[in-house]
Scaffold this active site. Sequence first.
Site, mmCIF file in Angstrom:
data_model
loop_
_atom_site.group_PDB
_atom_site.id
_atom_site.type_symbol
_atom_site.label_atom_id
_atom_site.label_comp_id
_atom_site.label_asym_id
_atom_site.label_seq_id
_atom_site.Cartn_x
_atom_site.Cartn_y
_atom_site.Cartn_z
ATOM 1 N N CYS A 86 0.819 -1.234 0.000
ATOM 2 C CA CYS A 86 0.000 0.000 0.000
ATOM 3 C C CYS A 86 0.844 1.271 0.000
ATOM 4 C CB CYS A 86 -0.955 -0.002 1.184
ATOM 5 S SG CYS A 86 -2.105 -1.392 1.149
ATOM 6 N N HIS A 95 -2.998 7.254 3.103
ATOM 7 C CA HIS A 95 -3.483 5.989 2.566
ATOM 8 C C HIS A 95 -4.834 5.708 3.208
ATOM 9 C CE1 HIS A 95 -3.994 1.941 1.428
ATOM 10 N NE2 HIS A 95 -3.612 1.406 2.579
ATOM 11 N N ASN A 127 -10.224 0.307 0.982
ATOM 12 C CA ASN A 127 -8.758 0.364 0.869
ATOM 13 C C ASN A 127 -8.344 -0.154 -0.511
ATOM 14 O OD1 ASN A 127 -6.014 -0.142 0.955
ATOM 15 N ND2 ASN A 127 -6.031 -0.972 3.035
HETATM 16 N N1 COA Z 1 -18.176 -7.781 11.182
HETATM 17 C C1 COA Z 1 -18.541 -8.031 12.438
HETATM 18 N N2 COA Z 1 -17.669 -8.359 13.402
HETATM 19 C C2 COA Z 1 -16.370 -8.441 13.031
HETATM 20 C C3 COA Z 1 -15.927 -8.185 11.732
HETATM 21 C C4 COA Z 1 -16.907 -7.857 10.781
HETATM 22 N N3 COA Z 1 -16.580 -7.586 9.516
HETATM 23 N N4 COA Z 1 -14.582 -8.336 11.679
HETATM 24 C C5 COA Z 1 -14.179 -8.664 12.919
HETATM 25 N N5 COA Z 1 -15.260 -8.722 13.735
HETATM 26 C C6 COA Z 1 -15.293 -9.057 15.157
HETATM 27 C C7 COA Z 1 -14.079 -9.797 15.605
HETATM 28 O O1 COA Z 1 -14.202 -11.173 15.324
HETATM 29 C C8 COA Z 1 -14.064 -9.508 17.088
HETATM 30 O O2 COA Z 1 -14.956 -10.374 17.717
HETATM 31 P P1 COA Z 1 -14.571 -11.066 19.112
HETATM 32 O O3 COA Z 1 -14.337 -9.930 20.063
HETATM 33 O O4 COA Z 1 -15.783 -11.872 19.418
HETATM 34 O O5 COA Z 1 -13.345 -11.867 18.819
HETATM 35 C C9 COA Z 1 -14.669 -8.101 17.172
HETATM 36 O O6 COA Z 1 -15.308 -7.859 15.928
HETATM 37 C C10 COA Z 1 -13.655 -6.988 17.430
HETATM 38 O O7 COA Z 1 -12.536 -7.223 16.649
HETATM 39 P P2 COA Z 1 -11.300 -6.243 16.704
HETATM 40 O O8 COA Z 1 -10.186 -6.854 15.948
HETATM 41 O O9 COA Z 1 -11.045 -5.801 18.093
HETATM 42 O O10 COA Z 1 -11.887 -4.982 15.932
HETATM 43 P P3 COA Z 1 -11.166 -3.622 15.661
HETATM 44 O O11 COA Z 1 -11.906 -2.542 16.321
HETATM 45 O O12 COA Z 1 -9.681 -3.702 15.899
HETATM 46 O O13 COA Z 1 -11.363 -3.467 14.082
HETATM 47 C C11 COA Z 1 -10.207 -3.796 12.029
HETATM 48 C C12 COA Z 1 -10.848 -4.466 13.226
HETATM 49 C C13 COA Z 1 -9.650 -4.868 11.098
HETATM 50 C C14 COA Z 1 -11.274 -2.982 11.305
HETATM 51 C C15 COA Z 1 -9.076 -2.841 12.533
HETATM 52 O O14 COA Z 1 -8.242 -3.524 13.411
HETATM 53 C C16 COA Z 1 -8.242 -2.296 11.394
HETATM 54 O O15 COA Z 1 -8.727 -1.564 10.561
HETATM 55 N N6 COA Z 1 -6.940 -2.632 11.348
HETATM 56 C C17 COA Z 1 -6.071 -2.181 10.276
HETATM 57 C C18 COA Z 1 -6.296 -3.018 9.049
HETATM 58 C C19 COA Z 1 -5.714 -2.375 7.807
HETATM 59 O O16 COA Z 1 -5.819 -1.197 7.636
HETATM 60 N N7 COA Z 1 -5.135 -3.202 6.942
HETATM 61 C C20 COA Z 1 -4.584 -2.768 5.706
HETATM 62 C C21 COA Z 1 -3.390 -1.921 5.901
HETATM 63 S S1 COA Z 1 -2.704 -1.405 4.387
#
Ligand code: COA
Length: 363
Positions: free
Chosen positions: A116, A257, A287
């Site tokens: 990215c 980004h 993204n």
């Molecule tokens: N819908 C519903 N629930 C979801 C879900 C979805 N699409 N994806 C994950 N969950 C659940 C998880 O399983 C977790 O459940 P649990 O507590 O029972 O295990 C819960 O939601 C919380 O997960 P968590 O990982 O704490 O959520 P978060 O607030 O950290 O958000 C992301 C998750 C992936 C959105 C966030 O971490 C993020 O954006 N990270 C960066 C990713 C990124 O930008 N990648 C590319 C970089 S170039």
Amino acid sequence: MKLPVGAKLTGVGAAVPHRIVTNADLENLVDTSDEWITTRTGIRQRHVVSDNETATGLAVEAAGDAVAFSGIDPSIIDLIIVATSTPDNLYPSTACMVQAAIGASAAAAFDMEAACSGIIYALAVGQQFIGSGTYKTVLVIGVDIHSRFLNWEDRNTCILFGDGAGAFVLQASESENNILATYLRADGKGGHLLSIPNPGTAYPHAGTTPPKAAHRFLQMNGRAIYEFAVNAIPEAVRAACARASIRPEELDFLVPHQANQRIIKAAAERLGMRKEQIVSNLDQYGNTSAASIPLAFADAIRRGQVTPPSTCALVGFGGGLTWGAAIVRWTAVDSRKLSTVTEQREKQQLQETNYQGEGASHE
Ligand code: COA
């Protein structure tokens, strides 16, 4: 380091597939909800390729848009750099296929990969070729089709990404330099946090044995990437600003980004930037990896949010791990918006006289 020849940014362009996948559509695929996706990421919809669309096709469309913005003829392009981690083939490169499709017959062409952050790396490389006097006109493209590498049964990843392409035109100038500084970083120790292992040669008999599902799809530790990004953005912007000898408070816009609205907000707050200074279209596109920065930038120009002259920090982060920023002074006007033939001629003349030095080395 001040390079002998300035790199003027004369065009920006973007392209996305027509097909839109909304959060509601994803509710039918995985156990998720529009509410969860919107509040946790800021994404409402993304564009996803159909079976007959390719990275090259999107890159060609974005290149055409950027070339039309700058008003140049593709025949004067000396170099095409395509930043992508999802090329159509291992080879020929996407850049070579773009070169043929847009009629840039004089151009050298190669792909490069920094996930990215790819567009920031590619801008830095393009600037070096111009700054050293080697080339006069460089087309830099970021394109990614992550939809082909997503596990559409994994709610942790499939909701985040969209497909798209974005491009910049850089031209040598004796009077103006628009890329004030760049700052590039990498940390391979975090490579496992965000990866698409296949297609790669790390697995024996890759040609005959079907890859395991775990290797075929994008893998991500979302929390770790979140933490990394929130720190990487301000670090890269501050370091690039220092190299450009400006203070972050002097920036007009932050063009990050587009990965997660919460990441963007947290990083912007650390930089002390106001809401109206943030360029974001994540809600519409998700993204789009190497495409996201020019896609957001082109959109902000079209909407009239960014107007020339503006000083902007373009900042990327992603797999590798990689991160980096470019401080750019945006002064270009869309050639297609110039109303009179005289204005268009003046712009063309300006571009032709921008750099009167030696010709490109391959001429
Ligand atoms: N819908 C519903 N629930 C979801 C879900 C979805 N699409 N994806 C994950 N969950 C659940 C998880 O399983 C977790 O459940 P649990 O507590 O029972 O295990 C819960 O939601 C919380 O997960 P968590 O990982 O704490 O959520 P978060 O607030 O950290 O958000 C992301 C998750 C992936 C959105 C966030 O971490 C993020 O954006 N990270 C960066 C990713 C990124 O930008 N990648 C590319 C970089 S170039």
